[in-house]
Motif scaffolding. Structure first.
Motif, PDB file in Angstrom:
ATOM      1  N   THR A 313       0.858  -1.187   0.000  1.00 51.10           N
ATOM      2  CA  THR A 313       0.000   0.000   0.000  1.00 51.10           C
ATOM      3  C   THR A 313       0.888   1.230   0.000  1.00 51.10           C
ATOM      4  O   THR A 313       1.408   1.625   1.062  1.00 51.10           O
ATOM      5  CB  THR A 313      -0.923   0.010   1.234  1.00 51.10           C
ATOM      6  OG1 THR A 313      -1.689  -1.193   1.254  1.00 51.10           O
ATOM      7  CG2 THR A 313      -1.869   1.204   1.208  1.00 51.10           C
ATOM      8  N   PRO A 314       1.104   1.865  -1.151  1.00 52.59           N
ATOM      9  CA  PRO A 314       2.005   3.031  -1.197  1.00 52.59           C
ATOM     10  C   PRO A 314       1.527   4.205  -0.356  1.00 52.59           C
ATOM     11  O   PRO A 314       2.327   4.883   0.286  1.00 52.59           O
ATOM     12  CB  PRO A 314       2.026   3.389  -2.687  1.00 52.59           C
ATOM     13  CG  PRO A 314       1.617   2.140  -3.399  1.00 52.59           C
ATOM     14  CD  PRO A 314       0.641   1.477  -2.482  1.00 52.59           C
ATOM     15  N   PHE A 315       0.216   4.463  -0.363  1.00 51.12           N
ATOM     16  CA  PHE A 315      -0.355   5.558   0.410  1.00 51.12           C
ATOM     17  C   PHE A 315      -1.711   5.133   0.953  1.00 51.12           C
ATOM     18  O   PHE A 315      -2.440   4.379   0.292  1.00 51.12           O
ATOM     19  CB  PHE A 315      -0.552   6.818  -0.451  1.00 51.12           C
ATOM     20  CG  PHE A 315       0.718   7.404  -0.982  1.00 51.12           C
ATOM     21  CD1 PHE A 315       1.532   8.193  -0.188  1.00 51.12           C
ATOM     22  CD2 PHE A 315       1.093   7.179  -2.300  1.00 51.12           C
ATOM     23  CE1 PHE A 315       2.710   8.729  -0.695  1.00 51.12           C
ATOM     24  CE2 PHE A 315       2.259   7.716  -2.814  1.00 51.12           C
ATOM     25  CZ  PHE A 315       3.069   8.493  -2.002  1.00 51.12           C
ATOM     26  N   GLN A 353       8.634   2.480  -4.927  1.00 53.28           N
ATOM     27  CA  GLN A 353       8.902   3.905  -5.086  1.00 53.28           C
ATOM     28  C   GLN A 353       7.733   4.540  -5.831  1.00 53.28           C
ATOM     29  O   GLN A 353       7.064   3.877  -6.635  1.00 53.28           O
ATOM     30  CB  GLN A 353      10.198   4.140  -5.873  1.00 53.28           C
ATOM     31  CG  GLN A 353      11.464   3.662  -5.184  1.00 53.28           C
ATOM     32  CD  GLN A 353      11.690   2.170  -5.334  1.00 53.28           C
ATOM     33  OE1 GLN A 353      11.443   1.600  -6.393  1.00 53.28           O
ATOM     34  NE2 GLN A 353      12.164   1.521  -4.270  1.00 53.28           N
ATOM     35  N   THR A 354       7.487   5.822  -5.562  1.00 52.92           N
ATOM     36  CA  THR A 354       6.376   6.507  -6.222  1.00 52.92           C
ATOM     37  C   THR A 354       6.846   7.821  -6.835  1.00 52.92           C
ATOM     38  O   THR A 354       7.791   8.450  -6.346  1.00 52.92           O
ATOM     39  CB  THR A 354       5.230   6.805  -5.237  1.00 52.92           C
ATOM     40  OG1 THR A 354       5.717   7.602  -4.147  1.00 52.92           O
ATOM     41  CG2 THR A 354       4.630   5.510  -4.708  1.00 52.92           C
ATOM     42  N   SER A 355       6.197   8.209  -7.913  1.00 52.13           N
ATOM     43  CA  SER A 355       6.419   9.516  -8.532  1.00 52.13           C
ATOM     44  C   SER A 355       5.066  10.115  -8.870  1.00 52.13           C
ATOM     45  O   SER A 355       4.102   9.395  -9.153  1.00 52.13           O
ATOM     46  CB  SER A 355       7.277   9.389  -9.791  1.00 52.13           C
ATOM     47  OG  SER A 355       6.648   8.557 -10.749  1.00 52.13           O
ATOM     48  N   VAL A 356       5.004  11.445  -8.838  1.00 47.73           N
ATOM     49  CA  VAL A 356       3.740  12.151  -9.017  1.00 47.73           C
ATOM     50  C   VAL A 356       3.762  12.935 -10.319  1.00 47.73           C
ATOM     51  O   VAL A 356       4.767  13.563 -10.660  1.00 47.73           O
ATOM     52  CB  VAL A 356       3.484  13.088  -7.821  1.00 47.73           C
ATOM     53  CG1 VAL A 356       2.317  14.032  -8.111  1.00 47.73           C
ATOM     54  CG2 VAL A 356       3.205  12.288  -6.557  1.00 47.73           C
ATOM     55  N   GLY A 373      -4.251  14.724 -11.378  1.00 46.57           N
ATOM     56  CA  GLY A 373      -2.960  14.119 -11.662  1.00 46.57           C
ATOM     57  C   GLY A 373      -2.996  12.627 -11.393  1.00 46.57           C
ATOM     58  O   GLY A 373      -4.069  12.026 -11.279  1.00 46.57           O
ATOM     59  N   LYS A 374      -1.816  12.034 -11.280  1.00 43.87           N
ATOM     60  CA  LYS A 374      -1.731  10.621 -10.964  1.00 43.87           C
ATOM     61  C   LYS A 374      -0.426  10.337 -10.236  1.00 43.87           C
ATOM     62  O   LYS A 374       0.545  11.114 -10.315  1.00 43.87           O
ATOM     63  CB  LYS A 374      -1.828   9.757 -12.222  1.00 43.87           C
ATOM     64  CG  LYS A 374      -0.658   9.885 -13.184  1.00 43.87           C
ATOM     65  CD  LYS A 374      -0.851   8.967 -14.399  1.00 43.87           C
ATOM     66  CE  LYS A 374       0.334   9.073 -15.369  1.00 43.87           C
ATOM     67  NZ  LYS A 374       0.175   8.152 -16.523  1.00 43.87           N
ATOM     68  N   VAL A 375      -0.406   9.230  -9.513  1.00 51.91           N
ATOM     69  CA  VAL A 375       0.798   8.759  -8.852  1.00 51.91           C
ATOM     70  C   VAL A 375       1.156   7.409  -9.452  1.00 51.91           C
ATOM     71  O   VAL A 375       0.295   6.557  -9.656  1.00 51.91           O
ATOM     72  CB  VAL A 375       0.614   8.672  -7.321  1.00 51.91           C
ATOM     73  CG1 VAL A 375      -0.563   7.790  -6.938  1.00 51.91           C
ATOM     74  CG2 VAL A 375       1.888   8.185  -6.646  1.00 51.91           C
ATOM     75  N   VAL A 376       2.424   7.229  -9.793  1.00 51.52           N
ATOM     76  CA  VAL A 376       2.910   6.012 -10.438  1.00 51.52           C
ATOM     77  C   VAL A 376       3.820   5.278  -9.462  1.00 51.52           C
ATOM     78  O   VAL A 376       4.712   5.888  -8.851  1.00 51.52           O
ATOM     79  CB  VAL A 376       3.678   6.343 -11.734  1.00 51.52           C
ATOM     80  CG1 VAL A 376       4.218   5.065 -12.374  1.00 51.52           C
ATOM     81  CG2 VAL A 376       2.771   7.090 -12.709  1.00 51.52           C
ATOM     82  N   VAL A 384       4.596  -0.814 -11.575  1.00 51.34           N
ATOM     83  CA  VAL A 384       3.742  -1.862 -11.004  1.00 51.34           C
ATOM     84  C   VAL A 384       2.307  -1.382 -10.793  1.00 51.34           C
ATOM     85  O   VAL A 384       1.450  -2.153 -10.351  1.00 51.34           O
ATOM     86  CB  VAL A 384       4.315  -2.391  -9.672  1.00 51.34           C
ATOM     87  CG1 VAL A 384       5.617  -3.140  -9.906  1.00 51.34           C
ATOM     88  CG2 VAL A 384       4.506  -1.266  -8.658  1.00 51.34           C
ATOM     89  N   GLY A 385       2.023  -0.120 -11.118  1.00 52.20           N
ATOM     90  CA  GLY A 385       0.658   0.365 -10.987  1.00 52.20           C
ATOM     91  C   GLY A 385       0.610   1.877 -10.923  1.00 52.20           C
ATOM     92  O   GLY A 385       1.632   2.552 -10.730  1.00 52.20           O
ATOM     93  N   GLU A 386      -0.568   2.409 -11.136  1.00 50.34           N
ATOM     94  CA  GLU A 386      -0.785   3.842 -10.997  1.00 50.34           C
ATOM     95  C   GLU A 386      -2.194   4.103 -10.503  1.00 50.34           C
ATOM     96  O   GLU A 386      -3.083   3.254 -10.629  1.00 50.34           O
ATOM     97  CB  GLU A 386      -0.527   4.583 -12.305  1.00 50.34           C
ATOM     98  CG  GLU A 386      -1.434   4.176 -13.454  1.00 50.34           C
ATOM     99  CD  GLU A 386      -1.101   4.956 -14.726  1.00 50.34           C
ATOM    100  OE1 GLU A 386      -2.048   5.561 -15.281  1.00 50.34           O
ATOM    101  OE2 GLU A 386       0.065   4.956 -15.155  1.00 50.34           O
TER     102      GLU A 386
END
Length: 414
Positions: A313-315, A353-356, A373-376, A384-386
């Motif tokens: 769970t990234p966030f 890891q995540t990028s916005v 926007g989106k988070v990748v 692995v997902g967005e």
């Protein structure tokens, strides 16, 4: 000759090492039509294909499986976790019927069909009792309800049921194939072309392992009212009881679908779904050499997948992921976060890891919940997902004076 004149007994299954032994090697779906066919000496097993190694983000790689193509997909994200030859267009045999059933399910969902609607069995749809055809054994010129037809397609892999619903929905099987291809295009099935509703051999009738996984995911996601049918082990119609040929339904309680297929050209095929500890995986096996092999390879792939991947769970949904700048608003920024829970499937032990990515030149007004926007998410350098990022609050448009000041500030770089 009417199908009801045949003396048909329930299909007998031999579950050995978790696989069903099917008598005839030549029909799409593999359903013997009579007691004589059930007890007929099984055809010799074809030579196994060479083991096909797959690609995966897991250290050490995926298992090598003797099939022409295979694939493991995470249901939640649609990410392919491991695969070998995933995009080659191959004969799909009765895996075709996943699209046939899906179109019927979507028509039921939209109200275009009702479960109690009657479907007529034409001369073209009727099974003549041949041992080379998989049938629900609908009598000629009889009528059956849509829900019975649907069960006949999914559980019994009936060519008659598939043709009958195709004619009912589109006027002809040819017309229905156009609907199938339009839906395949909508779903993003790039290496698929359907010619018929059954999967009976045709040189132009093809699908890839990736495409069939995409279709399976759509069925699970969009046909939730009817998806439990894919886990039913048997169906009795017109006094004939036949069993589901997905061997894993009998040996693995976590498996709840989807479809088997077999013709001489396509080999033995299986699309399977399993859910364990909140994670659902989809497997596709194309063109292996026996009913037992397709079950064994699916079991191996599922076991490997659940052992080597986990949910992350990234966030949390309530967390503010970042802040977006807003022009011409009463506020000059707004918090951006997730609109719903988000998990990704990653190799066990790997960090995420995540990028916005935010919309450029975001201007007020901005509604609360609007996608901005989106988070990748990536793991070991691979996506692995967005997930979409949404505004956590409303930003009203500023008055004329404030907007004028903001424009001047932009011009002079303040």
């Amino acid at each position: 000759m009417q199908a009801k004149k045949f003396s048909l007994h329930p299909v007998v299954f031999a579950i050995a090492a978790g696989a069903l032994v099917v008598a005839s090697p030549s029909f799409a779906g593999g359903h013997p039509p009579s007691k004589a066919a059930v007890h007929k000496k099984p055809a010799a097993t074809a030579p196994a294909p060479a083991p096909l190694a797959g690609e995966s983000a897991v250290a050490g790689g995926a298992p090598a499986l003797p099939a022409k193509a295979w694939l493991l997909m995470d249901f939640d994200s649609g990410e392919v976790l491991a695969s070998a030859n995933p995009d080659e267009a191959l004969p799909p045999a009765s895996l075709t019927k996943m699209m046939t059933s899906f179109l019927a399910e979507q028509a039921l969902r939209s109200g275009k069909l009702k479960e109690t609607d009657l479907v007529t069995v034409s001369q073209n749809a009727w099974c003549r009792g041949s041992s080379t055809e998989s049938c629900m054994y609908l009598p000629l010129n009889s009528q059956a309800t849509v829900i019975d037809i649907l069960r006949g397609i999914i559980i019994q892999s009936g060519n008659d049921a598939s043709k009958a619903i195709a004619e009912h929905m589109a006027g002809s099987e040819e017309g229905f194939a156009k609907l199938m291809n339009a839906e395949a295009q909508r779903l993003g099935m790039k290496h698929t072309n359907f010619v018929n509703a059954t999967g009976l051999p045709d040189p132009a009738h093809k699908a890839s392992a990736r495409d069939l996984a995409i279709l399976a995911r759509a069925i699970i996601r969009d046909s939730h009212n009817y998806y439990p049918i894919y886990a039913e082990r048997e169906f009795k119609y017109h006094g004939i009881k036949q069993g589901n040929r997905n061997a894993l339904l009998y040996t693995d309680p976590t498996v709840d679908g989807l479809k088997t297929g077999h013709t001489e050209e396509a080999g033995y095929c299986l699309v399977t779904s399993s859910k364990r500890n909140g994670m659902r995986l989809i497997t596709v096996i194309l063109n292996t050499n026996s009913a037992q092999a397709r079950a064994d390879h699916s079991r191996t792939l599922l076991g490997w997948g659940f052992s080597n991947f986990e949910k992350a769970t990234p966030f949390q949904p309530s967390a503010a992921v970042t802040t977006a700048k807003v022009s011409f608003g009463k506020a000059d920024s707004v918090a951006a976060g997730l609109g719903s829970p988000w998990t990704v499937t990653v190799p066990r032990g790997q960090q995420v890891q995540t990028s916005v990515q935010l919309k450029a030149d975001l201007e007020a007004p901005v509604a609360k919940g609007a996608v901005i926007g989106k988070v990748v998410a990536t793991s070991n350098g691979k996506p692995v997902g967005e997930a979409p990022l949404v505004a956590q609050a409303e930003v009203e448009r500023a008055g004329l004076m404030l907007r004028t000041w903001q424009r001047l500030a932009k011009v002079f770089g303040k």
